[in-house]
Scaffold this motif. Structure first.
Motif, PDB file in Angstrom:
ATOM      1  N   ALA A 122      50.095  41.693  41.255  1.00 27.81           N
ATOM      2  CA  ALA A 122      48.844  41.399  41.965  1.00 27.81           C
ATOM      3  C   ALA A 122      48.332  40.009  41.617  1.00 27.81           C
ATOM      4  O   ALA A 122      47.864  39.252  42.477  1.00 27.81           O
ATOM      5  CB  ALA A 122      47.798  42.467  41.634  1.00 27.81           C
ATOM      6  N   ALA A 123      48.428  39.667  40.322  1.00 26.33           N
ATOM      7  CA  ALA A 123      47.984  38.334  39.903  1.00 26.33           C
ATOM      8  C   ALA A 123      48.832  37.243  40.537  1.00 26.33           C
ATOM      9  O   ALA A 123      48.321  36.201  40.979  1.00 26.33           O
ATOM     10  CB  ALA A 123      48.032  38.234  38.374  1.00 26.33           C
ATOM     11  N   LEU A 124      50.158  37.480  40.606  1.00 26.28           N
ATOM     12  CA  LEU A 124      51.037  36.490  41.218  1.00 26.28           C
ATOM     13  C   LEU A 124      50.729  36.325  42.708  1.00 26.28           C
ATOM     14  O   LEU A 124      50.772  35.207  43.239  1.00 26.28           O
ATOM     15  CB  LEU A 124      52.502  36.909  41.029  1.00 26.28           C
ATOM     16  N   VAL A 125      50.433  37.450  43.392  1.00 26.58           N
ATOM     17  CA  VAL A 125      50.079  37.372  44.816  1.00 26.58           C
ATOM     18  C   VAL A 125      48.807  36.559  45.015  1.00 26.58           C
ATOM     19  O   VAL A 125      48.714  35.698  45.904  1.00 26.58           O
ATOM     20  CB  VAL A 125      49.927  38.782  45.411  1.00 26.58           C
ATOM     21  N   LEU A 126      47.800  36.802  44.159  1.00 23.50           N
ATOM     22  CA  LEU A 126      46.557  36.045  44.259  1.00 23.50           C
ATOM     23  C   LEU A 126      46.778  34.560  43.990  1.00 23.50           C
ATOM     24  O   LEU A 126      46.222  33.697  44.682  1.00 23.50           O
ATOM     25  CB  LEU A 126      45.528  36.619  43.287  1.00 23.50           C
ATOM     26  N   VAL A 127      47.605  34.277  42.982  1.00 27.13           N
ATOM     27  CA  VAL A 127      47.893  32.876  42.670  1.00 27.13           C
ATOM     28  C   VAL A 127      48.623  32.207  43.836  1.00 27.13           C
ATOM     29  O   VAL A 127      48.343  31.064  44.205  1.00 27.13           O
ATOM     30  CB  VAL A 127      48.719  32.775  41.370  1.00 27.13           C
ATOM     31  N   PHE A 128      49.572  32.948  44.450  1.00 28.66           N
ATOM     32  CA  PHE A 128      50.320  32.388  45.576  1.00 28.66           C
ATOM     33  C   PHE A 128      49.403  32.102  46.763  1.00 28.66           C
ATOM     34  O   PHE A 128      49.471  31.041  47.387  1.00 28.66           O
ATOM     35  CB  PHE A 128      51.426  33.362  45.995  1.00 28.66           C
ATOM     36  N   ILE A 129      48.516  33.072  47.064  1.00 28.79           N
ATOM     37  CA  ILE A 129      47.601  32.875  48.188  1.00 28.79           C
ATOM     38  C   ILE A 129      46.660  31.703  47.915  1.00 28.79           C
ATOM     39  O   ILE A 129      46.419  30.847  48.782  1.00 28.79           O
ATOM     40  CB  ILE A 129      46.802  34.165  48.463  1.00 28.79           C
ATOM     41  N   GLY A 130      46.125  31.652  46.709  1.00 24.67           N
ATOM     42  CA  GLY A 130      45.238  30.544  46.359  1.00 24.67           C
ATOM     43  C   GLY A 130      45.941  29.204  46.425  1.00 24.67           C
ATOM     44  O   GLY A 130      45.391  28.210  46.914  1.00 24.67           O
ATOM     45  N   GLY A 131      47.183  29.166  45.917  1.00 28.65           N
ATOM     46  CA  GLY A 131      47.942  27.917  45.972  1.00 28.65           C
ATOM     47  C   GLY A 131      48.241  27.490  47.400  1.00 28.65           C
ATOM     48  O   GLY A 131      48.170  26.303  47.735  1.00 28.65           O
TER      49      GLY A 131
END
Length: 624
Positions: free
Chosen positions: A17-26
């Motif tokens: 979930a954290a990686l998905v959020l980081v990817f979307i934010g990036g």
């Protein structure tokens, strides 16, 4: 063990979930602050803005809000319009990306009976009837200037609009949007000059109103009237000068016009072999010769390579307007209603016009040694014929006499055109440090061989309603003049934007395959019909033999019929084989295209990305 497994799964889910959020934010950050280079691989570079548009978008002085109104629900059964809406939206998004934050785009679906629909109507958008369930379809653009800080909630400035994006005008899509941006960016009306020997301003003393075309121009431009008797120079603050019916201009006035054009000014010349509202004939005191109602610019035209005879009028019986004279009505071959093929659909000025009415017009041509070129705006049909102007004047009481001995010249006569190229000065003897001997290679002058098209009687009716004059335009003459001045008064960046190709790309390879298959089908069909006719002839020849050898004749007929049926079946099979081969070739072409688009292109992009990343990593290691 179960608790450890559950805890491990929880940590794994949290990490994902954290990686998905980081990817979307990036991804959002990259799309907002990082400019990713793009490549336009279309054949005609449909998604690449021209330098003129880039210049206009890049030099916006204040923020602008663009609102694209598109009735998405009402247009669900109009695939062509939906496809064109995507094209318009992508063009606007490209401009927004180039504007450095000065353009703000929003897309609105004005559903029926909503505030958005009322806003679309209030901003001058024109709906199209025929949507789903009889709904109206809005498809236009509204541009509004915003305060300097760009906040949409502040006080708004002027508002302009594109009433409707017509797919038939797709070639001028970029020009129309860039023109809207340019006009929104301007803080005051453009100035234009007017030189006229005709009573365009009317006569308030006797209650004669001004010409409607002049009133239209005054709404959009600030008009400065120039006195030809005192004219010695035209300043660069006038981007456009209208020269209407020039007669007996002094050398100083001609030299002012000459240097104005060579210096980059835009001149629109209206000449006429018979200006019907010219009520002030000139009498030469030395010769006593009375000047007719004609006008010309012989010295300038000769220097520019233009051929024009102010004593010739063009007739066109296939484009003649119907007039009433007394109790009779007939088609007047000297009064023309031009439309369709006679208007240049490839020029922004005339692309959307319906009909232009003219009367006793002349024509233009180029001298054999001319270095300039004529781009027609208005021209006759091939059924045209040229006669002396005196004949038109003599037959004014019975214009049907003009059709006597009428012989079509089988040529298109140019009635209005753009003159482009390097223009030479008509006054080489006036050499001085400030004298211009020739223009830049892209100089342009508009030539119109008729002044009567400016008069009200050829394009507009004025009626009174509750004491107020109401105008009813039955021709596009007013729009033609407004479009001309509007086109020339823009910046050089706007003038540099020409018509583009459409986004509709036909499958030429598939069409070629189908054409070849149709040719094969045609040959087989002709072969079958020929053999059928031969068999019928053979059967007719066998008919008389029935009386003597009835059994033998019947056997021959049966053999002929059987052979024909077998051949017919064979040809039908060959036709099916041709159709099958066509479908197989089209399917193979489709598979190749899918393989290229789905496999080859992504693989190449991935490979280039990996190569680019490897090179950057290698450079970073070297620096460390």
């Amino acid at each position: 063990m179960r608790r450890w497994t559950f805890g491990r799964r929880s940590r794994l889910a949290t990490t994902l979930a954290a990686l998905v959020l980081v990817f979307i934010g990036g991804a959002l950050a990259l799309s907002r602050w990082v400019h990713v280079p793009r490549i336009d691989l279309t054949a005609d570079r449909l998604y690449t803005l021209t330098p003129g548009t880039v210049q206009i978008v890049g030099h916006l002085q204040r923020p602008l809000r663009l609102t694209l109104y598109f009735s998405d629900h009402a247009a669900r059964d109009l695939p062509q319009l939906r496809s064109y809406e995507q094209r318009v939206r992508e063009m606007l998004q490209e401009m927004v990306a180039r504007s450095s934050g000065k353009l703000h785009l929003q897309v609105v679906d004005p559903v029926p009976y909503s505030d958005d629909e009322a806003s679309a109507e209030g901003n001058g958008l024109t709906p199209l009837s025929g949507g789903s369930n009889g709904e109206r379809v809005f498809f236009g653009l509204v541009g509004t200037t915003l305060p300097a800080d760009g906040t949409p909630d502040g006080a708004e400035g002027k508002t302009l609009s594109v009433p409707f994006f017509d797919p038939a005008r797709e070639t001028f899509l970029e020009y129309d949007i860039a023109k809207l941006l340019y006009e929104l960016n301007e803080t005051e009306k453009p100035r234009i000059g007017l030189i006229s020997s005709l009573p365009m301003a009317g006569n308030p003393v006797i209650g004669e109103p001004a010409w409607t075309v002049l009133g239209q121009l005054q709404q959009l431009f600030s008009i400065t009237t120039l006195d030809p008797a005192k004219l010695t120079r035209i300043g660069k603050d006038l981007p456009v000068v209208l020269l209407v019916h020039p007669k007996h201009l002094s050398d100083d006035a001609l030299y002012a016009l000459d240097q104005y054009v060579l210096g980059g000014g835009h001149l629109v010349v209206f000449v006429d072999p018979d200006a019907e509202l010219d009520s002030t004939p000139f009498v030469d005191a030395s010769t006593g010769v009375t000047d007719d109602h004609n006008s010309d610019l012989p010295r300038l035209f000769k220097a520019w390579g233009v051929v024009y005879d102010d004593h010739k009028v063009v007739l066109d019986r296939s484009r003649a307007l119907k007039i009433e004279l007394g109790e009779t009505s007939f088609n007047h071959p000297a009064m023309l209603g031009l439309g369709g093929q006679e208007l240049n659909r490839g020029d922004a000025v005339t692309a959307s016009l319906q009909q232009i009415d003219l009367s006793s017009a002349g024509y233009f041509d180029l001298a054999p040694d001319a270095t300039t070129r004529l781009v027609p705006l208005l021209q006759t049909s091939v059924d045209a014929h040229v006669v002396p102007v005196q004949r038109v004047i003599e037959t004014a009481s019975d214009p049907s006499l003009l059709l006597r001995d009428y012989t079509a010249d089988n040529a298109h006569y140019v009635l209005a055109a753009r003159l482009r190229g390097t223009l030479a000065s008509a006054f080489p003897e006036r050499a001085s440090p400030t004298h211009l001997a020739q223009s830049a290679p892209d100089a342009e002058v508009i030539l119109v061989a008729d002044t009567d098209l400016l008069t009200d009687r050829l394009w507009v009716d004025t009626q009174s309603f509750l004491g107020q004059p109401m105008l009813n335009a039955f021709a596009s003459n007013g729009d033609f003049i407004t479009n001309l001045v509007d086109n020339l008064s823009g910046s050089s960046a706007l003038l540099s934007i020409r018509g583009r190709s459409t986004s509709q790309r036909p499958f030429t390879r598939v069409q070629a395959l189908q054409s070849a298959a149709d040719q094969k089908f045609l040959l087989k069909k002709q072969e079958l019909e020929r053999e059928l006719a031969e068999t019928r002839t053979r059967l007719d020849e066998l008919q008389p033999a029935r009386g003597g050898r009835d059994g033998q004749a019947s056997a021959e007929q049966k053999r002929e019929i059987e052979q024909f049926l077998q051949r017919k079946l064979a040809i039908s099979k060959e036709l099916r084989d041709v159709q099958h081969q066509l479908n197989a070739e089209i399917d193979a072409l489709g598979l190749r295209l899918k393989f290229i688009n789905i496999v080859v292109v992504p693989a190449l992009v991935t490979l280039l990305g990996l190569l680019y990343g490897w090179r950057r990593t290698r450079r970073s290691r070297r620096r460390v």
